[in-house]
Design an enzyme around this catalytic site. Structure first.
Site, mmCIF file in Angstrom:
data_model
loop_
_atom_site.group_PDB
_atom_site.id
_atom_site.type_symbol
_atom_site.label_atom_id
_atom_site.label_comp_id
_atom_site.label_asym_id
_atom_site.label_seq_id
_atom_site.Cartn_x
_atom_site.Cartn_y
_atom_site.Cartn_z
ATOM 1 N N LYS A 262 -10.287 -2.190 -3.867
ATOM 2 C CA LYS A 262 -9.940 -0.767 -3.799
ATOM 3 C C LYS A 262 -10.373 -0.078 -5.084
ATOM 4 O O LYS A 262 -9.969 -0.476 -6.176
ATOM 5 C CB LYS A 262 -8.424 -0.588 -3.597
ATOM 6 C CG LYS A 262 -7.946 0.870 -3.690
ATOM 7 C CD LYS A 262 -6.453 1.033 -3.411
ATOM 8 C CE LYS A 262 -5.971 2.459 -3.692
ATOM 9 N NZ LYS A 262 -4.506 2.621 -3.469
ATOM 10 N N ASP A 267 -5.979 8.671 -8.187
ATOM 11 C CA ASP A 267 -5.181 8.924 -6.986
ATOM 12 C C ASP A 267 -4.137 9.993 -7.281
ATOM 13 O O ASP A 267 -3.068 9.705 -7.815
ATOM 14 C CB ASP A 267 -4.507 7.625 -6.515
ATOM 15 C CG ASP A 267 -3.703 7.828 -5.236
ATOM 16 O OD1 ASP A 267 -3.832 8.905 -4.618
ATOM 17 O OD2 ASP A 267 -2.972 6.889 -4.856
ATOM 18 N N LYS A 274 1.170 13.666 -5.305
ATOM 19 C CA LYS A 274 2.175 12.899 -6.039
ATOM 20 C C LYS A 274 2.889 13.811 -7.038
ATOM 21 O O LYS A 274 2.290 14.765 -7.530
ATOM 22 C CB LYS A 274 1.492 11.774 -6.840
ATOM 23 C CG LYS A 274 1.023 10.592 -6.031
ATOM 24 C CD LYS A 274 0.403 9.539 -6.940
ATOM 25 C CE LYS A 274 -0.192 8.386 -6.158
ATOM 26 N NZ LYS A 274 0.776 7.605 -5.386
ATOM 27 N N ASP A 285 -6.057 3.037 -10.219
ATOM 28 C CA ASP A 285 -6.093 2.760 -8.790
ATOM 29 C C ASP A 285 -7.435 2.167 -8.330
ATOM 30 O O ASP A 285 -7.664 1.993 -7.138
ATOM 31 C CB ASP A 285 -5.757 4.042 -8.009
ATOM 32 C CG ASP A 285 -4.997 3.773 -6.723
ATOM 33 O OD1 ASP A 285 -4.452 2.666 -6.582
ATOM 34 O OD2 ASP A 285 -4.960 4.676 -5.867
ATOM 35 N N ASP A 344 -1.650 10.307 0.785
ATOM 36 C CA ASP A 344 -1.429 9.413 -0.359
ATOM 37 C C ASP A 344 -1.531 7.939 0.050
ATOM 38 O O ASP A 344 -1.590 7.060 -0.808
ATOM 39 C CB ASP A 344 -0.067 9.711 -1.004
ATOM 40 C CG ASP A 344 0.052 9.136 -2.406
ATOM 41 O OD1 ASP A 344 -0.988 8.728 -2.977
ATOM 42 O OD2 ASP A 344 1.175 9.097 -2.934
ATOM 43 N N GLU A 346 -4.062 6.439 0.951
ATOM 44 C CA GLU A 346 -5.522 6.540 1.045
ATOM 45 C C GLU A 346 -6.219 5.198 0.853
ATOM 46 O O GLU A 346 -7.313 4.989 1.356
ATOM 47 C CB GLU A 346 -6.042 7.542 0.004
ATOM 48 C CG GLU A 346 -6.274 6.987 -1.409
ATOM 49 C CD GLU A 346 -5.015 6.450 -2.093
ATOM 50 O OE1 GLU A 346 -3.921 6.873 -1.695
ATOM 51 O OE2 GLU A 346 -5.147 5.615 -3.003
ATOM 52 N N ARG A 348 -5.660 2.216 1.995
ATOM 53 C CA ARG A 348 -5.899 1.454 3.230
ATOM 54 C C ARG A 348 -7.050 2.045 4.035
ATOM 55 O O ARG A 348 -7.699 1.335 4.790
ATOM 56 C CB ARG A 348 -4.590 1.372 4.025
ATOM 57 C CG ARG A 348 -4.031 2.687 4.455
ATOM 58 C CD ARG A 348 -2.549 2.598 4.838
ATOM 59 N NE ARG A 348 -1.675 2.484 3.663
ATOM 60 C CZ ARG A 348 -0.359 2.342 3.724
ATOM 61 N NH1 ARG A 348 0.253 2.289 4.893
ATOM 62 N NH2 ARG A 348 0.353 2.239 2.629
HETATM 63 N N1 BES Z 1 -2.139 3.887 -5.402
HETATM 64 C C1 BES Z 1 -0.900 4.008 -4.712
HETATM 65 C C2 BES Z 1 0.004 2.789 -4.903
HETATM 66 C C3 BES Z 1 0.492 2.551 -6.301
HETATM 67 C C4 BES Z 1 1.679 3.100 -6.721
HETATM 68 C C5 BES Z 1 -0.214 1.754 -7.171
HETATM 69 C C6 BES Z 1 2.139 2.862 -7.996
HETATM 70 C C7 BES Z 1 0.245 1.525 -8.454
HETATM 71 C C8 BES Z 1 1.423 2.076 -8.866
HETATM 72 C C9 BES Z 1 -1.139 4.200 -3.222
HETATM 73 O O1 BES Z 1 -2.305 4.867 -2.888
HETATM 74 C C10 BES Z 1 -0.016 5.002 -2.686
HETATM 75 O O2 BES Z 1 0.104 6.125 -3.099
HETATM 76 N N2 BES Z 1 0.773 4.423 -1.797
HETATM 77 C C11 BES Z 1 1.884 5.092 -1.225
HETATM 78 C C12 BES Z 1 1.868 4.795 0.246
HETATM 79 C C13 BES Z 1 2.891 5.576 1.038
HETATM 80 C C14 BES Z 1 2.482 7.040 1.083
HETATM 81 C C15 BES Z 1 2.969 4.993 2.421
HETATM 82 C C16 BES Z 1 3.148 4.522 -1.875
HETATM 83 O O3 BES Z 1 3.208 3.324 -2.123
HETATM 84 O O4 BES Z 1 4.042 5.312 -2.157
HETATM 85 ZN ZN ZN Z 2 -3.845 4.736 -4.223
HETATM 86 MN MN MN Z 3 -2.070 6.959 -2.917
#
Ligand code: BES
Ligand code: ZN
Ligand code: MN
Length: 495
Positions: A262, A267, A274, A285, A344, A346, A348
């Site tokens: 990834k 992000d 966010k 990210d 967010d 994104e 996946r």
């Molecule tokens: N890049 C984030 C996940 C992340 C969070 C990595 C904190 C490192 C530290 C990912 O893209 C994300 O935002 N995931 C969301 C998914 C949710 C919207 C289903 C999450 O984990 O909140």
């Molecule tokens: Zn992310």
């Molecule tokens: Mn995200």
């Protein structure tokens, strides 16, 4: 990215080394600290060090580093006592303690020119562990504000290891450390400087003169190729997405492993923005893509007899008038449709495209690595990564991680959670149950790997250290996953 630190071995009496700093291990057995390694030390030198241990209250805990003016029977300027902890049976744990002991010492010695380490190395493998730890701890962000210079020359005292074996181990340690440091550097780069196009350019530059071939798909090619995940996530940014393919094809390869990383260079969350705090570390990210790039380069440098294809799914997730909207329906490469209910989620989406591309080539296994979910941190914290997927590949990853000294823990993919991503609008939605969010993300990815044996590594927490440095882990990018991937590839080369 060849290391700048000179690394060599010595069989001399540590007391007689004219070095800036002599590092000695202090173990802690039933509360009593004692000198470990440095077997060649004479009685007088030993007594002096024992006196220092007692007077300074040194405990021998891993991570504890004590600096003392050397003097007396030691020719070194500085005596450095580094804790190696209580003795353990398990050789992998013992080696990881050595890595940490060496790393903590080197991190504390930044600015010193010449460091000699007398730690307990019983065999070639523990010599490599000490070498790795020393190099990991001697990291400095190459393009950052100039902090103290890293140590220029590291000398390892290893009387028990044959010179020929030692040379091989040191070369391997250097290759791995350069890979880890390369991944850390990419993560640490500011996101205005590292974006999909510049990341791809760095991959091309890093592979120049190696056996790794690089091809880059730009935005137009991605659109034409049906990569709807990369296009959808990238369309809100002024800086378009890229898909980088790295191919290493040695002559004697019996297996072909695909690695998918990834690479969200920043992000923001997109329109599902966010909060400010949540964005602070989101330059990390792309840590999965950084690990993949440097694992492939390391495989080539080590000449591992396994074919490897690396895929870097690069995009910047930004809100704008051209950004994808919550409820957009996109088509991933290969034809599956996704309703994007949360922009967010994104990672996946870009990973789905890259996983499909990776499996199209029919590799024996595919391993993906991603800072995918905040839920990973809730489940396992900042120092243990998760691995999900096919049982055999998952088991191999956990074993490889153990050998490499990284912590990866197996997690399930419960079929029952799949229905939470059902939607009447598309084949799947990009979000589902909030509880078990890491597993839901893993189940989403599973839809895109078909029958290929597969493991998914979620490194969201461990990829970035926003706390204080600890043993060989600096602040910022950690390079997590590189060692496990290289070890996986080494293992695949043998079967
Ligand atoms: N890049 C984030 C996940 C992340 C969070 C990595 C904190 C490192 C530290 C990912 O893209 C994300 O935002 N995931 C969301 C998914 C949710 C919207 C289903 C999450 O984990 O909140
Ligand atoms: Zn992310
Ligand atoms: Mn995200």
């Amino acid at each position: 990215m060849e290391g700048v630190t000179e690394l060599k071995i010595s069989t001399k009496d540590p007391a007689r080394l004219a070095t800036d700093a002599l590092v000695i291990g202090v173990a802690c057995e039933s509360g009593a600290p004692r000198i470990e390694g440095a077997d060649a030390l004479g009685k007088g030198a030993r007594a002096g060090i024992e006196r220092a241990i007692t007077l300074l209250g040194v405990t021998g805990e891993v991570g504890e580093v004590t600096k003392v003016p050397a003097g007396g029977e030691l020719k070194a300027d500085l005596l450095v006592l580094t804790g190696t902890g209580a003795p353990v049976e398990d050789p992998e744990t013992a080696r990881e303690r050595l890595r940490r002991a060496a790393g903590a010492a080197l991190a504390a010695l930044a600015g010193t020119a010449h460091v000699s380490l007398a730690l307990p190395v019983a065999d070639a493998e523990s010599l490599r562990a000490v070498a790795e730890g020393a190099l990991f701890g001697n990291y400095r962000f190459a393009e950052g504000k100039k902090a103290k210079e890293p140590v220029k020359a590291i000398e390892l005292i290893a009387p028990g290891v044959r010179t020929k074996d030692a040379k091989g181990e040191l070369a391997r340690a250097e290759a791995i450390a350069d890979a880890v440091h390369g991944a850390r550097d990419l993560v640490n780069l500011a996101p205005n400087l590292l974006f999909p196009e510049s990341f791809a350019a760095r991959a091309v530059a890093a592979a120049k003169g190696t056996a790794v071939k690089v091809t880059v798909l730009d935005e137009a090619e991605l659109r034409a190729g049906g990569f709807g995940g990369l296009i959808g996530v990238g369309q809100g940014s002024a800086r378009g997405p890229r898909l980088v393919k790295l191919s290493y094809r040695p002559a004697r390869a019996r297996r072909h492993i695909a690695l998918v990383g990834k690479g969200i260079t920043f992000d923001s969350g997109g329109l599902s923005l966010k909060p400010a705090k949540g964005m602070e570390t989101m330059k990390n990210d792309m840590a999965g893509a950084a690990a993949v790039l440097h694992a492939v380069l390391a495989a080539a440098r080590l000449g591992l007899p396994v074919a490897v294809t690396g895929w870097l799914a690069l995009a910047e997730n930004m809100p704008s008038g051209s950004a994808q909207r919550p409820s957009d329906v996109i088509t991933i490469r290969g034809g599956k449709t996704v309703e994007v209910l949360n922009t967010d989620a994104e990672g996946r989406l870009v990973m789905a495209d890259a996983l499909v591309a990776a499996t199209e080539e029919g590799p024996d296994a595919v391993i993906d690595i991603a800072t995918l979910t905040g839920a990973q941190m809730v489940a396992l914290g900042n120092q243990v990564s998760a691995v999900m997927g096919s049982e055999d590949v998952r088991t191999d990853v956990v074993a490889a991680a153990g050998r490499a000294g990284e912590q990866f823990w197996p997690m399930p993919l419960p079929d029952e959670l799949r229905a939470s991503m059902n939607t009447p609008m598309a084949d799947i939605a990009n979000i589902g149950d909030r509880f078990g969010g890491m597993l839901v993300a893993g189940l989403f990815l599973r839809e895109f790997v078909g029958e290929t044996p597969w493991a998914h590594l979620d490194i969201a927490g461990p990829a970035f250290n926003d706390g204080a440095p600890r043993h060989y882990v600096p602040k910022g990018g950690t390079g997590v996953g590189v060692r496990t991937l290289v070890e996986m590839l080494s293992g695949s080369a043998q079967t």
